[in-house]
Motif scaffolding. Structure first.
Motif, short mmCIF file in Angstrom:
data_model
loop_
_atom_site.label_atom_id
_atom_site.label_comp_id
_atom_site.label_asym_id
_atom_site.label_seq_id
_atom_site.Cartn_x
_atom_site.Cartn_y
_atom_site.Cartn_z
N ILE A 69 -4.18 -6.55 -6.06
CA ILE A 69 -5.49 -7.03 -5.61
C ILE A 69 -6.07 -6.04 -4.61
O ILE A 69 -5.36 -5.49 -3.79
N ASN A 70 -7.39 -5.84 -4.65
CA ASN A 70 -8.10 -4.94 -3.73
C ASN A 70 -7.49 -3.53 -3.80
O ASN A 70 -7.14 -2.93 -2.80
N VAL A 71 -7.40 -3.02 -5.02
CA VAL A 71 -6.77 -1.72 -5.26
C VAL A 71 -7.77 -0.60 -5.02
O VAL A 71 -8.91 -0.66 -5.47
N ALA A 72 -7.33 0.42 -4.28
CA ALA A 72 -8.15 1.60 -4.00
C ALA A 72 -7.37 2.83 -4.43
O ALA A 72 -6.14 2.84 -4.40
N LEU A 73 -8.08 3.87 -4.84
CA LEU A 73 -7.43 5.13 -5.21
C LEU A 73 -7.31 6.00 -3.98
O LEU A 73 -8.30 6.26 -3.28
N ARG A 74 -6.11 6.45 -3.71
CA ARG A 74 -5.85 7.34 -2.58
C ARG A 74 -5.43 8.69 -3.12
O ARG A 74 -4.54 8.79 -3.97
N HIS A 75 -6.07 9.74 -2.63
CA HIS A 75 -5.74 11.10 -3.05
C HIS A 75 -4.65 11.63 -2.13
O HIS A 75 -4.83 11.68 -0.92
N THR A 76 -3.51 12.00 -2.71
CA THR A 76 -2.40 12.48 -1.91
C THR A 76 -2.00 13.88 -2.34
O THR A 76 -2.08 14.23 -3.53
N ARG A 77 -1.59 14.66 -1.39
CA ARG A 77 -1.17 16.03 -1.65
C ARG A 77 0.27 16.02 -2.17
O ARG A 77 1.09 15.20 -1.77
N GLN A 78 0.56 16.95 -3.03
CA GLN A 78 1.91 17.07 -3.58
C GLN A 78 2.86 17.52 -2.47
O GLN A 78 2.51 18.34 -1.62
N SER A 79 4.06 16.94 -2.47
CA SER A 79 5.08 17.34 -1.51
C SER A 79 6.43 17.37 -2.22
O SER A 79 6.51 17.10 -3.42
N GLN A 80 7.48 17.65 -1.46
CA GLN A 80 8.81 17.66 -2.05
C GLN A 80 9.21 16.30 -2.60
O GLN A 80 9.93 16.20 -3.57
N ASN A 81 8.71 15.24 -1.94
CA ASN A 81 9.12 13.89 -2.30
C ASN A 81 8.24 13.24 -3.36
O ASN A 81 8.69 12.36 -4.07
N SER A 82 6.97 13.64 -3.45
CA SER A 82 6.07 12.96 -4.37
C SER A 82 5.25 13.95 -5.19
O SER A 82 5.03 15.09 -4.78
N GLN A 83 4.79 13.46 -6.32
CA GLN A 83 4.03 14.27 -7.27
C GLN A 83 2.65 14.62 -6.73
O GLN A 83 2.16 15.71 -6.90
N GLY A 84 2.00 13.65 -6.09
CA GLY A 84 0.64 13.87 -5.60
C GLY A 84 -0.37 13.44 -6.65
O GLY A 84 -0.03 12.99 -7.73
N GLY A 85 -1.66 13.57 -6.32
CA GLY A 85 -2.72 13.16 -7.23
C GLY A 85 -3.39 11.90 -6.74
O GLY A 85 -3.36 11.57 -5.56
N ARG A 86 -4.01 11.18 -7.67
CA ARG A 86 -4.71 9.93 -7.34
C ARG A 86 -3.76 8.77 -7.54
O ARG A 86 -3.36 8.47 -8.65
#
Length: 101
Positions: free
Chosen positions: A40-57
């Motif tokens: 519920i109340n979902v928003a797209l967050r833009h994240t930078r790629q790092s060692q731990n995560s892929q990144g993206g929207r």
């Protein structure tokens, strides 16, 4: 004051863009008067790629005001929450059915 809505409760959204949708509370912020409901109340967050995560929207559930949520009773209807003392225990109950939550 005792919490009327807690983590793990099934709720329905009463107002806003997700009105009528149902979900489960994953986090409650009593100081802010808000809760995070899964999906519920979902928003797209833009994240930078790092060692731990892929990144993206990445879709993230944002907090929603507690006044816009109502608990679901056993029949799947929105209900208000009341408190009563049973024995020496204070319990929450659904106002529509009278059942203990």
């Amino acid at each position: 004051m005792a919490a009327k809505l807690k983590k793990g409760d099934k709720v329905v959204v009463l107002a806003g863009k997700d009105k009528g949708k149902q979900g489960e509370i994953t986090a409650v912020m009593p100081k802010d008067g808000k809760a995070v409901v899964d999906g519920i109340n979902v928003a797209l967050r833009h994240t930078r790629q790092s060692q731990n995560s892929q990144g993206g929207r990445i879709a993230k559930s944002m907090p929603i005001d507690l006044s816009n949520l109502a608990l679901l009773d056993k029949n799947g209807k929105a209900t208000r929450v009341g408190f009563r003392v049973e024995g020496d225990q204070k319990v929450r109950f659904a106002k529509t059915t009278g059942d203990v939550i």
